[in-house]
Design a protein around this motif. Structure first.
Motif, PDB file in Angstrom:
ATOM      1  N   PRO B  97       0.836  -1.210   0.000  1.00 45.59           N
ATOM      2  CA  PRO B  97       0.000   0.000   0.000  1.00 45.59           C
ATOM      3  C   PRO B  97       0.863   1.250   0.000  1.00 45.59           C
ATOM      4  N   ASP B  98       0.316   2.318  -0.506  1.00 37.87           N
ATOM      5  CA  ASP B  98       0.986   3.616  -0.428  1.00 37.87           C
ATOM      6  C   ASP B  98       1.150   4.006   1.033  1.00 37.87           C
ATOM      7  N   HIS B  99       2.342   4.465   1.364  1.00 38.06           N
ATOM      8  CA  HIS B  99       2.610   4.914   2.727  1.00 38.06           C
ATOM      9  C   HIS B  99       3.008   6.377   2.637  1.00 38.06           C
ATOM     10  N   ARG B 100       2.061   7.241   2.924  1.00 42.21           N
ATOM     11  CA  ARG B 100       2.325   8.666   2.805  1.00 42.21           C
ATOM     12  C   ARG B 100       2.969   9.190   4.080  1.00 42.21           C
ATOM     13  N   PRO B 101       3.982  10.025   3.959  1.00 38.47           N
ATOM     14  CA  PRO B 101       4.600  10.583   5.157  1.00 38.47           C
ATOM     15  C   PRO B 101       3.596  11.320   6.048  1.00 38.47           C
ATOM     16  N   LEU B 102       2.651  12.021   5.429  1.00 35.96           N
ATOM     17  CA  LEU B 102       1.541  12.602   6.185  1.00 35.96           C
ATOM     18  C   LEU B 102       0.266  12.008   5.613  1.00 35.96           C
ATOM     19  N   ALA B 103      -0.545  11.431   6.482  1.00 30.56           N
ATOM     20  CA  ALA B 103      -1.781  10.803   6.011  1.00 30.56           C
ATOM     21  C   ALA B 103      -2.692  11.859   5.404  1.00 30.56           C
ATOM     22  N   VAL B 104      -3.402  11.457   4.351  1.00 30.45           N
ATOM     23  CA  VAL B 104      -4.300  12.398   3.677  1.00 30.45           C
ATOM     24  C   VAL B 104      -5.754  12.048   3.948  1.00 30.45           C
TER      25      VAL B 104
END
Lengths: 160, 795
Positions: B97-104
């Motif tokens: 899964p995409d792991h974004r540094p800041l959750a959107v």
């Protein structure tokens, strides 16, 4: 703001500090004494240990406002007449440090321990350092170092 | 090359460390100590819920606070932040899964970052973070791996499954082995989740030179080189304009072997604002934001003959990835895949690992990374098998291990162990431990029914370290290679600069590499200066983890020194007007065979090279040499650990009475450092056995959320260790060295748990789940003996 007049490692500082400013932050950020590290936020680890009027304190659990009139000694001010303190020497000789992060607090706590108990058993050394965590050494060489320093400070030669 | 006479050799001597002088005086440069003009402080806003959709992020109040310069939500920075890398797609169809540094849109573990505030000082930043308002629509927490595998509640709804991958592996024929076995034993063991707790909290400082588009990233990292590449790929900052520096780093144990959200966020914010920024985690924040270790459900089956010969082993793992895959998350349990068979010969081996998502902090490498888990499983089940067959647990090991004459030995898992001597290490350990006396005492205590019972635990381990031959990493789909770089410069004044690609954070590389280089070049120990950790001054490296640095990096230093000698010999021959073949080199001096007065020291050669006044055509005025070494094999240290515990059968309290570790790490460069690494490793392995566990409640809250709740052992909690060594040189590198950094941790956990169980076998106890707290020991005793069953049930 609170006005404090404090001596740190032999130099006198007069400052205005926020009531909530921790001593460790005052030392590190206001005085630039970054030799004293921060390892936790619940006063468990002891990395921030300094001497306040000769007794060890965790500088994360002392407010800067509380040190008005006090003498603070940090790892950077620890010396034996210009030479490394026997505890510092012993840590080196006995490989009692690896990454070095816990070391300032461990050394300051050991200095205070030996001041209170100049001839501790290994068991007493371990108990005396219960408030200082180390993740690298497993403590064994730290205990050896403190025991050796104790001997040197009592006028002996220290252990090999 | 062996130009150093035995009695002057530094390799093998317990040299005191060069690193210490600064560290004992507090003259350190931890990342958090770095200060720059105009530095701004970052604070992260983190999710208090384990799983939820983000419905609102309001930064207005935060932005209005005094000292606040900026505040950004995940949505604000989404395009620039990108996603965090996983360098190990273990299967082609791995769910990543995409792991974004800041959750959107969604948060998936307590502590996941959702916004960042930037302020003039850290107190203002903390105030601002508290002023950020975030609303979440709760989603179900997924905290139990068995339930997660039903996919009833999904961590990543867009992926449709909580299974990240299934990775099978076979060696030999396990089914055939099982079919002809007299005894088949099945066991489930739990590897609890751990929090690494390096003493230095993570921190990052980014210093931009805005007009040039250049950035220096200071990070408390184990991997400055890998981080540089990953940051460049993630943020689009061109790699050649990015300098990464690991200043003093206060321990890692794998937890700083990663590319973290905060590093990417700091770089992006610094680029956006054109200002230097700093982020430092608090310890409690780090408990949520820094990777966790272990966390496996292990189902093992061992098939054996009645007389104790192991025929086969089957392993089924469920490995908790946490909410996302970080840098090597999915690969960690697979490193154990080749190690469950351990030191034993067998005909069939089956391994299968399922990677499972949960709404928890991601797991990743933690001291041993897959191998402690494997060693625990096999050493526990072999011990259980011995008990089942009425065999002494030492005897069953002797019966099944690879004997020293059989090396090199290709195991059922396909690895070729180059060398070892399990018999010698075991004999020494038994002797130091007083094995027979302790068994006798155990028997007496049992006979008397003493309140305090004595248990003896054995752990005979090997491990695969010295990561790693690049072709093997490639075959496992790991994204990088396993080489290491060393370059050596001889300065005109005869001093030496060694540039290493390793990145020490407590391991003493500066001292050890000085010993290696000084021996090889025949120069004084003090004349060698080791440079590391800064991609500007050490441009090439694969960094430090997996007990690889000595085996790959230290050997590279040795080989680079050899190249320096080759070049210097050519120059010396020219200076001495002799044929190259007639020039000998020993103890730092070049001399002509048969003319002992015709000599040049290596320092004289270095100065002459610098001057190059009468060099012949084609002779380069430089002795500088570089080696990039790709190891031909893994390194296989081994050892025998014996643990004696006193267990109070009324309170469940466990006390280690003695602990003996005899380890074989091949040739030893610095025995002081080796012993220190063993001590530290033992402490962490013992802590897993007795004290530590990262606990999540059913709602996904981390109950052990501070250092007050999570039991990192202090000095009184650990025994004095008795350590010794045998020395069976590695055959895969010219120094004969093997890795040691993780060995203590790998060996000790099963030694302790085997001891605890051993103390209580006669009461019918078969297992005590880790950590073996007094309560767990007490419960195990009561469950087995049926006493106090009402109370046990009511709790």
């Amino acid at each position: 703001m609170a006005r404090i007049d404090v001596t740190v490692d032999g130099l006198r500082y007069v400052d205005d500090v926020e009531p909530r400013l921790l001593l460790v932050h005052y030392l590190r950020e206001r005085l630039g004494k970054v030799g004293t590290p921060i390892g936790c936020d619940t006063s468990n680890c002891g990395a921030c240990t300094v001497l306040m009027d000769g007794a060890s304190v965790k500088s994360c659990s002392v407010l800067a406002a509380q040190v008005d009139g006090a003498q603070i000694t940090t790892i950077e001010g620890l010396t034996d007449g210009g030479e490394p303190h026997p505890v510092q020497q012993a840590f080196h000789q006995h490989h009692a440090l690896q990454c070095g992060y816990c070391t300032p607090g461990m050394i300051m706590a050991s200095v205070d321990l030996l001041h209170e108990n100049p001839a501790p058993t290994d068991h007493e050394i371990r108990d005396g350092l219960e408030g200082n965590l180390c993740r690298c050494t497993g403590y064994q060489n730290i205990v050896r170092a403190v025991a050796s320093a104790a001997e040197v400070m009592r006028g002996g030669e220290g252990s090999a | 090359m062996t130009e150093t006479t035995q009695d002057t050799a530094l390799v093998g001597r317990p040299m005191l460390r060069k690193e210490d002088a600064r560290l004992i005086a507090g003259q350190t440069r931890w990342t958090d100590s770095i200060t720059l003009p105009g530095l701004l402080h970052l604070a992260l806003v983190r999710s208090p819920v384990a799983h939820g959709r983000i419905t609102r992020v309001n930064l207005d109040a935060a932005r209005e606070l005094p000292g606040v310069v900026a505040a950004y939500s995940g949505a604000d920075l989404a395009a620039e932040l990108g996603t965090l890398p996983c360098a190990w797609p273990v299967t082609p169809d791995m769910v990543h899964p995409d792991h974004r540094p800041l959750a959107v849109d969604e948060v998936r573990h307590v502590g996941e970052a959702v916004a960042v505030v930037v302020a003039r000082d850290r107190y203002a930043a903390a105030d601002a973070a508290e002023a950020v308002e975030v609303d979440y629509d709760p989603l179900p927490a997924v905290t139990d791996m068995t339930e997660a595998l039903t996919d009833a509640a999904l961590v990543h709804s867009d992926k449709g499954t909580n299974t990240s991958f299934v990775w099978p592996f076979e060696g030999g024929d396990y089914d055939a082995a099982r079919a002809r076995a007299d005894v088949v034993l099945a066991r489930r063991y739990i590897q609890q989740r751990l929090i690494p707790n390096a003493m230095e909290p993570r921190a990052v400082v980014v210093e931009p030179i805005a007009a040039a588009g250049e950035f220096t990233v200071y990070s408390a990292t184990q991997i400055p080189h890998i981080l540089r590449l990953m940051l460049a790929l993630t943020t689009g900052v061109p790699e050649q304009k990015l300098r990464v520096v690991a200043p003093d780093v206060g321990g890692g144990f794998g937890s700083k072997l990663n590319v973290y959200a905060e590093e990417v966020i700091a770089l992006v914010v610094a680029r956006k604002l054109g200002r230097p920024v700093k982020w430092t985690e608090s310890r409690s924040e780090g408990y949520q934001a820094t990777i966790h270790g272990r966390d496996q459900i292990q189902d093992l089956e061992i098939a054996a003959t009645r007389d104790g010969r192991i025929l086969g082993l089957s392993v089924d793992l469920k490995a908790d990835m946490g909410a996302y895959l970080q840098l090597v998350t999915p690969g960690v349990p697979l490193l154990g895949a080749f190690m469950f068979n351990a030191i034993y010969k067998m005909e069939g081996y089956r391994f299968r690992c399922t990677g499972v998502f949960t709404t928890k902090t991601p797991t990743d490498a933690y001291r041993g990374a897959g191998r402690p888990e494997a060693t625990f499983g096999v050493e526990r089940i072999v011990t259980d098998l011995a008990h089942e067959l009425g065999m002494d647990p030492m005897e069953i090991r002797r019966k099944n291990w690879i004997t020293h004459e059989e090396f090199p030995y290709t195991t059922i898992a396909g690895l070729t162990y180059d060398s070892g001597n399990y018999e010698a290490a075991t004999d020494r350990a038994v002797e130091l431990f007083g094995y027979s006396e302790l068994r006798a005492e155990q028997a007496e205590r049992r006979q008397r029914g003493d309140r305090v019972q004595l248990g003896i635990g054995i752990s005979t381990f090997t491990e695969m370290c010295g990561l790693a031959p690049s072709r093997v990493l490639g075959s496992l789909a790991y994204g990088a290679g396993g080489w290491e770089a060393a370059s050596i410069r001889m300065l005109p004044s005869g001093k030496v600069e060694v540039v290493t690609g390793s990145s020490p954070h407590g391991q003493g590389h500066v001292t050890s590499w000085s010993q290696i280089a000084a021996d090889a070049l025949g120069v004084p120990f003090e004349d060698v200066h080791v440079i590391h950790g800064d991609t500007e001054s050490s441009p090439m490296g694969m960094d430090t983890y997996g007990s690889r640095s000595l085996v790959v990096g230290g050997v590279a230093v040795h080989l680079a020194a050899g190249k320096v000698i080759d070049k210097a010999r050519r120059v010396a021959a020219h200076l001495l007007e002799a044929a190259e073949g007639d020039v000998d080199f020993a103890d730092g001096v070049f001399s002509v065979k048969g003319s002992p007065e015709a000599r040049r020291t290596i320092q004289e050669v270095a100065l002459a090279t610098f001057a190059a006044h009468d060099f012949p055509e084609g002779m380069e005025p430089s002795l500088n040499s570089e080696v990039v070494l790709d190891p031909e094999n893994f390194s296989f240290p081994h050892g025998t650990h014996l643990c004696a515990v006193d267990v109070d059968t009324e309170t469940g309290a466990v006390s280690i009475r003695s602990y003996v570790a005899v380890d074989d790490v091949g040739k030893v460069v610095n025995p002081l450092i080796v012993e220190g690494q063993v001590h530290g490793g033992l402490a962490q392995g013992i802590a897993q056995a007795l004290y530590e566990e990262a606990v999540y409640d059913a709602d996904g809250n981390l109950s052990t959320g501070t250092m007050a709740d999570y039991l990192v052992p202090a000095a009184p909690d650990l025994p004095e260790f008795v350590t010794d060594r045998t020395e069976t040189p590695a055959t895969s590198n010219p120094l004969g060295v093997k890795g040691v950094g993780e060995a203590g941790t790998i060996a000790s956990t099963p030694a302790v748990v085997n001891a605890v169980v051993d103390a209580l076998r006669h009461l019918g106890v078969q297992d005590v789940p880790m950590p073996c707290s007094p309560e767990r020991v007490w419960r195990a005793i009561n469950a087995a003996t049926g006493q106090n069953s009402d109370e046990a049930g009511a709790r």
